[in-house]
Design an enzyme around this catalytic site. Structure first.
Site, PDB file in Angstrom:
ATOM      1  N   LYS B  81      49.695  70.373  36.975  1.00 17.81           N
ATOM      2  CA  LYS B  81      49.412  70.979  38.279  1.00 17.81           C
ATOM      3  C   LYS B  81      49.048  69.881  39.282  1.00 17.81           C
ATOM      4  O   LYS B  81      48.354  68.918  38.927  1.00 17.81           O
ATOM      5  CB  LYS B  81      48.257  71.977  38.117  1.00 17.81           C
ATOM      6  CG  LYS B  81      47.958  72.822  39.348  1.00 17.81           C
ATOM      7  CD  LYS B  81      46.865  73.856  39.040  1.00 17.81           C
ATOM      8  CE  LYS B  81      46.515  74.719  40.242  1.00 17.81           C
ATOM      9  NZ  LYS B  81      45.462  75.722  39.935  1.00 17.81           N
ATOM     10  N   SER B 156      46.459  80.456  41.291  1.00 20.80           N
ATOM     11  CA  SER B 156      47.088  79.352  41.987  1.00 20.80           C
ATOM     12  C   SER B 156      47.981  78.467  41.106  1.00 20.80           C
ATOM     13  O   SER B 156      48.812  77.735  41.639  1.00 20.80           O
ATOM     14  CB  SER B 156      46.018  78.475  42.629  1.00 20.80           C
ATOM     15  OG  SER B 156      45.220  77.849  41.646  1.00 20.80           O
ATOM     16  N   SER B 180      42.933  81.345  38.042  1.00 18.46           N
ATOM     17  CA  SER B 180      44.151  80.631  38.449  1.00 18.46           C
ATOM     18  C   SER B 180      45.028  80.148  37.310  1.00 18.46           C
ATOM     19  O   SER B 180      46.168  79.751  37.535  1.00 18.46           O
ATOM     20  CB  SER B 180      43.785  79.439  39.342  1.00 18.46           C
ATOM     21  OG  SER B 180      43.556  79.883  40.664  1.00 18.46           O
TER      22      SER B 180
END
Lengths: 501, 485
Positions: B81, B156, B180
């Site tokens: 990420k 996210s 997330s």
């Protein structure tokens, strides 16, 4: 000295920011020091790069605790850090890690000594209470160049202990005395170097005035970022006069933050209360509450040096030193310890040793060292005893030679100078120079008789016998000349008086 | 065979690499081919340095040849990420603010992956600064749900979940502040674990809300998820909130068939879609049939979780994001002026609307005169929620709910309604507030869209969560599932 009208009283509280003597920064492993190129002493944590986290430097916490123990404070079982949020380019994270609710040091007091009536007379002593001291991070430095601005983060993250007093100070002289005492305590314990030229000590000064006898404190102003003892003193004098002038003119004092222009010797308004920042403090989630073990406190307590004024009292009361010498010695822990090592080698005449250390040794060391101290311009330059050519036992040896009558006090000065130059023992210099006093009574009696018989001194003898005590000195010169200055002056005096009686 | 490599688990790939029937280079070449074929459709990656990947693969193959292989992840690509620092790679947080930034240092987890021989494979899209539940808040690109390209992948960590579901990579790292990792895992039909707060170092994770953030593993199977978890958990002196590896968290946790499972009372009333409820109830019945004791538990303060979260998280975020000002790195406004004017303009230009909304909210709840009413009260509510969860978990091994009330919604559907979007995290937020480990496990479909169930355990019960998940996974066909693209 300020001239505060007698019906007014000034109330002063200080916030002293001291850079701690540590190898690394307070929340990063980057080292710090003076005189580096801009942004040389930074790392991802100091710069607040995304993803970096603070880690509390144990050494900085321990130095803070040590300060607390020096001033007899309470060391709470836990301390914690908060974020103080404000935007400024010198602040890499745009928040400063500080301790708002759980400081590392709570309470304590600092003994101060006010100036005496003269240099030889000890002044009044007082105790100034410490409210608390908290450990925070310093910020960088912003400067403006041409059309742009430059920022240097070398100072960012340097451990800063903010020492906050109670409003116990009542004059500029007390503020000055407090700072002198505080600096001595911080440096003697190895907590901080307090080098003002390097910005290692900065002071915020809260001043208010009230009618003498009034209970309620007046509205205070805070003058920020004072970087010398003299500017603190001058600020207090200036601010006291200004506030009294305002109040006597029927105006009121605005609670405001002020700056100080040392060149113009005047203060100015930085911002008033309405413009005060909302720092949006909250507990820093990256640093868990730190437990301070009692074992750590006990270990650090062993490092607390003897208090400055306890030492001074001991020198005067137990060792019989004159106040002047004692006060000089105790201001420098290394010097005091050097002195005590000499006393240990020759315990019967501490005053004799103290006089040589406080006068001759300090003078010669200062001459061979650098400039004067920085934060306190009035203080003598810190001397380096590490490179002192004379060792304590050697100085003790010199005093012992004098005390034993082997050399005169006058000769001792000469021997001292030679010792400082060469590092040799006193006895070796005395022998090499043939300075050993002639105390051979038989030989000296013969010489004294010869001199008395010399018609050249007949007039002086007559005057002496007529009651002029000083006339006897005229006979000592020729005796000294005949003995190449080695005659024991005490013995000569005795012999002359005997033969002229 | 090479064309099927993207469908294999990390564990299977590891076995083939160890057996010498596969090289890391061949694997990475196959995945790069897959990337070239499908990433434009899915939009999971924001950056992939193919030459660097192949160089890492060659180095891995050389180590293995020399008998210096570093363990089960040797030669296996792990995608990361874009809020986790990898030296020399972009660290943008999918924000215009950090778009120019290349990290000069490695996060702790990047160091761990290198030490395990893994290939640090590309940067994954996310909601800007991890603020969002759909990855629509990325300033860099859109990411789509591989199961339905008209829908969001969740967020996210939307890129992390979509990359797995699209067969772009076998393993990925996400971060989880309020759900997330788990919410996009549920929406994309993969496994996502948020560890106990402090198990994995946050050093190098760009902070959103420091007291809630955790890095966690994401994978297409429980086995792979566990493999990655073990590589990540280790002590790190650079994160004072990290307590390091724990045998309790990482080793066998008893017989999953005997686990006591708690069902929070009334969760189905919280806007749960019927198909989601059906899939989750089927999972409950499965566990009951296996011999697990099922009981209902009371969590009276659960309704406080979402408002509490949005006070605590935004307060911390308002401070954490203060450092992005254009002075030292990142976006700097071209507008001239004083330094403070430059900082203001850089922030106004660099942050997207959701990030600004949360900074404003966080600044407000910490302000003088409001902090007691909001921030301080939220801390009290948080303590209460944690206490209730710990009390409930004293009587059961895990708490089971859906991960998300509804399946993945359409792109743009909730973009104008942030409050509705915040309810996506209603089941996941308490684990962050309480610092507890939690996992999302695929358990079926709502139409063509994946659904997951959510397990929360006591601190350091990761092994238990994985064991419970494995029991379910072994009896169902959802492991290794990938969308057809």
């Amino acid at each position: 000295m300020s001239n505060v009208p007698s019906d007014w009283e000034v109330v002063i509280g200080l916030e002293v920011h001291v850079q701690l003597h540590t190898r690394a920064k307070v929340f990063a492993s980057s080292p710090w020091g003076f005189g580096k190129e801009p942004n040389e002493q930074v790392d991802p944590v100091v710069l607040g790069l995304p993803g970096t986290l603070p880690v509390v430097n144990r050494e900085a916490v321990e130095k803070s605790i040590l300060f607390g123990l020096v001033v007899g404070a309470e060391i709470p079982e836990r301390c914690a850090w908060d974020r103080k949020n404000y935007f400024y380019p010198d602040n890499p994270k745009n928040y400063q890690l500080t301790q708002k609710d759980f400081p590392v040091v709570v309470g304590g007091q600092v003994e101060i000594e006010l100036p005496g009536a003269s240099r030889n007379v000890m002044g009044e002593h007082k105790f100034i209470r410490i409210h608390h001291a908290h450990l925070e991070e310093d910020v960088g430095k912003l400067s403006h160049a041409g059309s742009g601005s430059l920022v240097d983060y070398n100072r960012a993250g340097v451990p800063l202990l903010e020492i906050v007093t109670e409003p116990d100070l009542r004059s500029s002289a007390e503020a000055e005395a407090f700072l002198r005492s505080l600096v001595a305590m911080l440096t003697q314990a190895g907590v901080a170097d307090c080098d003002m030229e390097k910005g290692q000590l900065r002071c915020d000064c809260n001043v208010s005035v009230r009618r003498r006898g009034a209970e309620k404190l007046g509205t205070r102003t805070e003058t920020k970022n004072l970087n010398s003892i003299s500017s603190v003193r001058d600020t207090v004098i200036y601010e006291t006069a200004r506030q009294i002038r305002e109040l006597e003119a029927g105006r009121s004092i605005t609670q405001e933050t002020r700056g100080w222009n040392a060149e113009l010797a005047r203060g100015y308004v930085l911002r008033d209360k309405e413009d005060a920042h909302d720092y949006r403090y909250f507990p820093d989630p990256d640093i868990p509450t730190l437990k301070i073990s009692r074992e750590t406190v006990a270990r650090l307590a062993k490092q607390v040096p003897e208090n400055l004024y306890d030492r001074q009292r001991r020198y005067v009361e137990k060792l019989g030193l004159p106040y002047t010498a004692a006060s000089v010695l105790v201001n420098d822990r290394a010097l005091a310890e050097w002195f005590e090592a000499a006393v240990a080698a020759h315990p019967t005449n501490p005053s004799g040793i103290a006089n040589l250390v406080a006068n001759d040794l300090l003078r010669d060391l200062a001459a061979s060292a650098g400039a004067a101290g920085a934060f306190d311009e009035a203080a003598p330059a810190p001397v380096s005893l590490a490179s002192c050519p004379i060792k304590p036992a050697q100085l003790a040896g010199l005093v012992k030679l004098t005390d034993d009558g082997v050399i005169s006090k006058q000769q001792a000065k000469e021997v001292f100078t030679e010792m400082f130059k060469t590092g040799q023992d006193a006895a070796a210099i005395v022998d090499a120079k043939g300075l050993r006093q002639n105390s051979d009574t038989g030989e000296l009696e013969k010489i004294v008789k010869e001199v008395i018989a010399d018609p050249a001194v007949a007039k002086s003898i007559a005057e002496y016998r007529a009651g002029n005590e000083k006339a006897i000195n005229a006979l000592k010169g020729p005796i000294m000349k005949r003995t190449q200055g080695k005659a024991n002056p005490v013995l000569i005096d005795q012999l002359l008086r005997k033969f002229l009686a | 065979m090479a064309d099927a490599l993207h469908t294999l688990s990390a564990a299977e790939l590891g076995r083939r690499l160890a057996a010498g029937t596969l090289t890391s280079r061949a694997l990475c070449e196959a995945l790069i081919a897959r990337y070239q074929a499908v990433n434009d459709k899915v939009g999971a990656f924001t950056h992939l340095d193919q030459a660097d990947v192949l160089a890492q693969a060659d180095a891995s193959d050389a180590r293995r040849q020399a008998g210096q292989g570093r363990g089960p992840l040797e030669g296996i690509p792990v995608a990361i990420k874009d809020n986790i620092a990898v030296k020399g790679q972009p660290l943008t947080c999918s924000s215009k603010m950090l778009a120019p930034l290349v990290s000069p240092y490695d996060s702790h987890v990047a160091e761990r992956l290198r030490a395990a021989g893994a290939i640090l494979y590309g940067r994954l899209n996310m909601d800007e600064f991890a603020m969002g539940s759909s990855t629509e808040n990325s300033a860099l690109r859109k990411t789509f749900n591989p199961w339905d390209l008209a829908r969001i992948p969740g967020g996210s960590s939307g890129g992390s979940a979509a990359a797995l579901a699209a067969g772009l990579v076998p393993l990925s790292l996400g971060s989880d502040t309020g759900g997330s990792i788990r919410q996009p895992a549920s929406h994309c039909g993969v496994v996502g674990l948020k560890p106990t707060y402090g198990l994995i170092s946050r050093f190098g994770l760009v902070a959103f809300a420091s007291s809630l953030d955790q890095i966690g593993p994401m994978a297409r199977s429980i086995e792979d998820c566990e493999l990655l978890l073990h590589a990540l958990a280790s002590a790190d002196a650079r994160d004072m909130t990290c307590f390091g590896p724990s045998d309790r968290a990482l080793t066998a946790a008893g017989d999953a068939k005997k686990f006591r499972i708690g069902i929070p009372k009334g969760f189905l009333g919280k806007g749960v879609a019927p198909e989601v409820a059906a899939a989750v109830n089927a999972a409950v019945e499965f566990y009951r049939a296996q011999g697990c004791a099922i009981s209902e538990v009371e969590l009276p303060s659960a309704d406080l979780a979402v408002p509490t979260y949005y006070v605590v998280a935004t307060a911390e975020a308002s401070s954490n994001l203060g450092r992005y000002d254009g002075v030292r790195y990142g976006h700097r406004s071209a507008a001239a002026g004083t330094p403070v004017e430059m900082m203001t303009a850089s922030r106004s230009e660099g942050f997207g609307p959701e990030v600004k909304r949360r900074i404003l909210l966080g600044t407000f709840v910490l302000s003088a005169g409001y902090a007691d009413a909001y921030y301080v009260r939220a801390l009290r509510a948080r303590a209460k929620i944690r206490a209730e969860y710990l009390a409930a978990l004293a009587g059961v091994d895990v708490l089971l709910t859906p991960t998300v009330p509804t399946p993945a919604f359409k792109v743009g559907e909730k973009a104008s309604d942030p409050l509705q979007l915040y309810l996506e995290d209603i089941f996941t937020i308490p684990a962050n507030l309480a610092g507890l480990p939690a996992i999302s496990v695929p358990c079926g479909k709502s139409g063509h869209l994946p659904v997951g169930f959510h397990l929360v355990g006591a601190p350091l019960s990761e092994a238990k969560l994985l064991a419970a998940g494995r029991l379910f996974e072994a009896a169902h066909g959802y492991a290794h599932q990938q969308a057809a693209l």
